[in-house]
Design a protein around this motif. Structure first.
Motif, mmCIF file in Angstrom:
data_model
loop_
_atom_site.group_PDB
_atom_site.id
_atom_site.type_symbol
_atom_site.label_atom_id
_atom_site.label_comp_id
_atom_site.label_asym_id
_atom_site.label_seq_id
_atom_site.Cartn_x
_atom_site.Cartn_y
_atom_site.Cartn_z
ATOM 1 N N ARG A 72 52.698 43.700 34.765
ATOM 2 C CA ARG A 72 52.599 43.073 33.437
ATOM 3 C C ARG A 72 51.322 42.242 33.437
ATOM 4 O O ARG A 72 51.187 41.301 34.213
ATOM 5 C CB ARG A 72 53.818 42.197 33.151
ATOM 6 N N LEU A 73 50.375 42.593 32.556
ATOM 7 C CA LEU A 73 49.081 41.918 32.500
ATOM 8 C C LEU A 73 49.117 40.855 31.414
ATOM 9 O O LEU A 73 49.391 41.146 30.247
ATOM 10 C CB LEU A 73 47.967 42.931 32.223
ATOM 11 N N ASP A 74 48.814 39.623 31.821
ATOM 12 C CA ASP A 74 48.881 38.481 30.896
ATOM 13 C C ASP A 74 47.482 37.869 30.782
ATOM 14 O O ASP A 74 46.982 37.242 31.722
ATOM 15 C CB ASP A 74 49.873 37.452 31.451
ATOM 16 N N PRO A 75 46.798 38.050 29.619
ATOM 17 C CA PRO A 75 45.445 37.490 29.466
ATOM 18 C C PRO A 75 45.475 35.960 29.421
ATOM 19 O O PRO A 75 46.294 35.374 28.726
ATOM 20 C CB PRO A 75 44.969 38.085 28.143
ATOM 21 N N LYS A 76 44.568 35.323 30.168
ATOM 22 C CA LYS A 76 44.526 33.865 30.229
ATOM 23 C C LYS A 76 43.253 33.298 29.592
ATOM 24 O O LYS A 76 43.068 32.075 29.560
ATOM 25 C CB LYS A 76 44.601 33.391 31.689
ATOM 26 N N SER A 77 42.374 34.155 29.108
ATOM 27 C CA SER A 77 41.121 33.710 28.508
ATOM 28 C C SER A 77 40.989 34.268 27.095
ATOM 29 O O SER A 77 41.716 35.186 26.706
ATOM 30 C CB SER A 77 39.928 34.154 29.367
ATOM 31 N N GLU A 78 40.056 33.724 26.332
ATOM 32 C CA GLU A 78 39.784 34.215 24.985
ATOM 33 C C GLU A 78 39.004 35.522 25.061
ATOM 34 O O GLU A 78 38.305 35.789 26.052
ATOM 35 C CB GLU A 78 38.991 33.182 24.184
ATOM 36 N N LEU A 79 39.067 36.306 23.985
ATOM 37 C CA LEU A 79 38.386 37.600 23.981
ATOM 38 C C LEU A 79 36.874 37.463 24.147
ATOM 39 O O LEU A 79 36.219 38.335 24.726
ATOM 40 C CB LEU A 79 38.693 38.352 22.678
ATOM 41 N N ASP A 80 36.312 36.352 23.631
ATOM 42 C CA ASP A 80 34.850 36.207 23.682
ATOM 43 C C ASP A 80 34.383 35.309 24.821
ATOM 44 O O ASP A 80 33.224 34.905 24.875
ATOM 45 C CB ASP A 80 34.337 35.662 22.348
ATOM 46 N N ALA A 81 35.274 34.981 25.772
ATOM 47 C CA ALA A 81 34.878 34.139 26.904
ATOM 48 C C ALA A 81 33.927 34.898 27.819
ATOM 49 O O ALA A 81 33.984 36.132 27.924
ATOM 50 C CB ALA A 81 36.116 33.696 27.684
ATOM 51 N N ASP A 82 33.049 34.158 28.489
ATOM 52 C CA ASP A 82 32.117 34.805 29.412
ATOM 53 C C ASP A 82 32.848 35.339 30.639
ATOM 54 O O ASP A 82 32.496 36.400 31.171
ATOM 55 C CB ASP A 82 31.027 33.810 29.849
ATOM 56 N N LYS A 83 33.841 34.584 31.100
ATOM 57 C CA LYS A 83 34.643 35.035 32.246
ATOM 58 C C LYS A 83 36.044 35.384 31.746
ATOM 59 O O LYS A 83 36.721 34.549 31.156
ATOM 60 C CB LYS A 83 34.718 33.959 33.324
ATOM 61 N N ILE A 84 36.436 36.619 31.970
ATOM 62 C CA ILE A 84 37.745 37.096 31.520
ATOM 63 C C ILE A 84 38.730 36.954 32.682
ATOM 64 O O ILE A 84 38.441 37.367 33.818
ATOM 65 C CB ILE A 84 37.676 38.562 31.051
ATOM 66 N N VAL A 85 39.901 36.371 32.369
ATOM 67 C CA VAL A 85 40.905 36.122 33.400
ATOM 68 C C VAL A 85 42.243 36.712 32.969
ATOM 69 O O VAL A 85 42.684 36.519 31.828
ATOM 70 C CB VAL A 85 41.071 34.604 33.659
ATOM 71 N N PHE A 86 42.876 37.445 33.864
ATOM 72 C CA PHE A 86 44.218 37.990 33.657
ATOM 73 C C PHE A 86 45.099 37.587 34.829
ATOM 74 O O PHE A 86 44.645 37.587 35.982
ATOM 75 C CB PHE A 86 44.196 39.523 33.588
ATOM 76 N N ASP A 87 46.346 37.273 34.532
ATOM 77 C CA ASP A 87 47.364 37.173 35.576
ATOM 78 C C ASP A 87 48.171 38.469 35.564
ATOM 79 O O ASP A 87 48.646 38.891 34.506
ATOM 80 C CB ASP A 87 48.298 35.985 35.330
ATOM 81 N N ALA A 88 48.294 39.084 36.733
ATOM 82 C CA ALA A 88 49.072 40.321 36.853
ATOM 83 C C ALA A 88 50.375 40.005 37.585
ATOM 84 O O ALA A 88 50.348 39.513 38.726
ATOM 85 C CB ALA A 88 48.283 41.378 37.607
ATOM 86 N N TYR A 89 51.484 40.255 36.918
ATOM 87 C CA TYR A 89 52.813 40.046 37.511
ATOM 88 C C TYR A 89 53.395 41.412 37.876
ATOM 89 O O TYR A 89 53.363 42.348 37.063
ATOM 90 C CB TYR A 89 53.737 39.333 36.525
ATOM 91 N N PHE A 90 53.934 41.532 39.079
ATOM 92 C CA PHE A 90 54.442 42.830 39.510
ATOM 93 C C PHE A 90 55.528 42.651 40.560
ATOM 94 O O PHE A 90 55.697 41.562 41.123
ATOM 95 C CB PHE A 90 53.317 43.711 40.052
ATOM 96 N N GLU A 91 56.267 43.729 40.798
ATOM 97 C CA GLU A 91 57.288 43.752 41.849
ATOM 98 C C GLU A 91 56.864 44.715 42.940
ATOM 99 O O GLU A 91 56.249 45.744 42.662
ATOM 100 C CB GLU A 91 58.649 44.204 41.287
ATOM 101 N N VAL A 92 57.234 44.395 44.166
ATOM 102 C CA VAL A 92 56.964 45.285 45.294
ATOM 103 C C VAL A 92 58.272 45.910 45.753
ATOM 104 O O VAL A 92 59.361 45.386 45.484
ATOM 105 C CB VAL A 92 56.309 44.521 46.458
ATOM 106 N N LEU A 93 58.152 47.032 46.416
ATOM 107 C CA LEU A 93 59.343 47.683 46.959
ATOM 108 C C LEU A 93 59.924 46.831 48.082
ATOM 109 O O LEU A 93 59.177 46.211 48.856
ATOM 110 C CB LEU A 93 59.001 49.075 47.481
ATOM 111 N N PRO A 94 61.253 46.802 48.198
ATOM 112 C CA PRO A 94 61.876 45.956 49.212
ATOM 113 C C PRO A 94 61.873 46.591 50.594
ATOM 114 O O PRO A 94 61.698 47.803 50.746
ATOM 115 C CB PRO A 94 63.308 45.826 48.698
ATOM 116 N N GLU A 95 62.071 45.756 51.585
ATOM 117 C CA GLU A 95 62.347 46.251 52.934
ATOM 118 C C GLU A 95 63.823 46.640 52.987
ATOM 119 O O GLU A 95 64.689 45.876 52.560
ATOM 120 C CB GLU A 95 62.074 45.161 53.975
#
Length: 445
Positions: A91-114
């Motif tokens: 799940r990609l969550d944008p943390k910056s404005e569209l016109d910002a010089d530096k674009i930042v996303f937080d990526a949330y994800f699940e991993v396979l279990p042991e």
């Protein structure tokens, strides 16, 4: 780009992705130019719309799409580099404005279990055994005879006799009647019929109705009270008592075919008569017995695997499985002709437990197959297909049918894989052999 992966819980992870907006400048210019070629605006020919108008119309949309695409690309590059075993889509969550010089996303994800595989030697399963006797073959023949039953009027002599001196309706007889039912002296919907046909003892009618019909002869009439159960499917009469009058039009006794070579021929046994017919019935019952025993053992093994293996279950995979089960249920309703099935609300929560169990078993089996090298081989798949094809008139055509479709081959591969798991599990666990009759086997779920 940051590569520090943050642990948010059992299987939940987060990573922050960063990139310069300038890195997308060329792709942005190309996409806007492409959109400008087809954009329509009053006073301009297609492809001649000014760049400023194209920018105003599509600029934010293009920024949004390109930034998400870039974030997704960076995420999967990271996942490959770090050898992350993903349980689903991020799940990609944008943390910056569209016109910002530096674009930042937080990526949330699940991993396979042991997966912690339990000690199979402490498990106990039951393996049933059944021998097909002459009695089972006789019962199967009786079913086949009843499927070819035909009826004669009681008292009318014919090639098959007259059914005996007693012409009154008896259990197993087919009766044809007229009936009318009234509640408080008023007829009700569905309570009247002419030339209605049913067989006494098959349970098609309510017990009081059948009891009233027994002993009547052709031409007889009878009035009797009938109480509808409170849970009767007809809501207008459920829990009420009606007075029914029935008039018997015909009472017919059942004539079952004789088990002889002609009967065998009618079932498709071209040569060998009764002996060959019994042999083929035994073969069919043996196959059915093997299938039932395998299904029961498989079910028990899967339950044991689910209980003795430990793992955390990815929420994303459970949600996906719930949606698959909802769609499967919807398709079933559509095929059954249920009105508005396509739009019927089917809550995914009702499949939560089933989805959880399926996901857990899928992960357990996947891990066990890798650990113990239990993957289906080409020879095993071929042997399974040949065995299934042998039950058909043209086995070669059935074999071609399987091999012509990758999804059918995959289904067979899964069957073989599960068989391999069962064989491995039972080689480690305590197996209790239990002999039961075919009839007892048939009653087990």
């Amino acid at each position: 780009m940051a590569v520090q992966i943050e642990n948010l819980g059992q299987l939940d992870r987060k990573v922050t992705l960063e990139f310069a907006r300038a890195d997308l400048a060329k792709a942005r210019e190309d996409r806007l130019a492409k959109l400008g070629k087809t954009m329509k605006a009053p006073g301009f020919r297609p492809g001649k719309v000014p760049k400023t108008m194209v920018e105003k119309q599509y600029g934010m949309q293009v920024d949004f799409e390109l930034q998400f695409d870039k974030a997704s690309e960076l995420f999967y590059e990271l996942a490959q580099k770090e050898k992350i075993q993903l349980a689903g889509q991020p799940r990609l969550d944008p943390k910056s404005e569209l016109d910002a010089d530096k674009i930042v996303f937080d990526a949330y994800f699940e991993v396979l279990p042991e997966v912690k595989i339990g000690d199979f030697s402490k498990a106990e399963v039951t393996k049933y055994t059944t021998d097909i006797s002459d009695a089972e073959i006789d019962r199967a023949l009786d079913v086949l005879r009843k499927q070819q039953v035909h009826y004669h009027p009681r008292g009318d002599a014919g090639d098959h006799g007259d059914g005996g001196a007693n012409t009154a309706a008896q259990a197993g007889d087919q009766v044809i009647i007229d009936f009318v039912g009234k509640i408080d002296g008023v007829e009700f919907a569905g309570g009247k019929a002419e030339n209605f046909e049913y067989v006494l003892g098959e349970g098609r009618m309510l017990p009081e109705f059948e009891a009233a019909t027994l002993g009547l002869k052709a031409g007889d009439s009878k009035t009797f009270p009938l109480s509808f159960p409170a849970d009767y499917h007809g809501k207008d009469v459920a829990g009420k008592t009606a007075d029914f009058t029935i008039t018997v039009k015909s009472v017919n006794w059942a004539h079952l075919p004789v088990i002889d070579d002609a009967f065998a021929l009618s079932l498709g046994v071209a040569a060998g008569g009764v002996a060959k017919m019994r042999e083929e019935i035994k073969e069919n019952l043996d196959r059915e017995t093997k299938r039932r025993i395998t299904t029961l053992l498989k079910g028990e093994v899967m339950e044991k695997l689910n209980s003795i293996c430990e793992l955390d279950t990815p929420k994303s995979l459970v949600a996906q499985e719930q949606e698959r089960l909802v769609e499967s249920a919807r398709q079933d309703l559509i095929q059954r002709g249920i009105p508005n099935a396509k739009d019927a609300p089917i809550p995914s929560e009702m499949f939560a437990e089933q989805a959880m169990k399926r996901v857990r078993l899928g992960l357990i089996l996947s891990d066990l197959v890798k650990q113990q090298n239990l993957a289906a081989t080409a020879d095993q798949i071929k042997a399974e297909i040949d065995e299934q094809a042998a039950t058909y008139e043209d086995p070669k055509e059935v074999v071609r049918w399987f091999y012509s479709n990758p999804s059918r081959l995959k289904d067979v591969e899964n069957v073989v894989l599960e068989d391999n798991v069962i064989k491995f599990f039972t080689s480690q666990a305590k197996v209790i052999d239990k002999a039961i009759t075919f009839e007892e086997l048939s009653k087990l779920n």
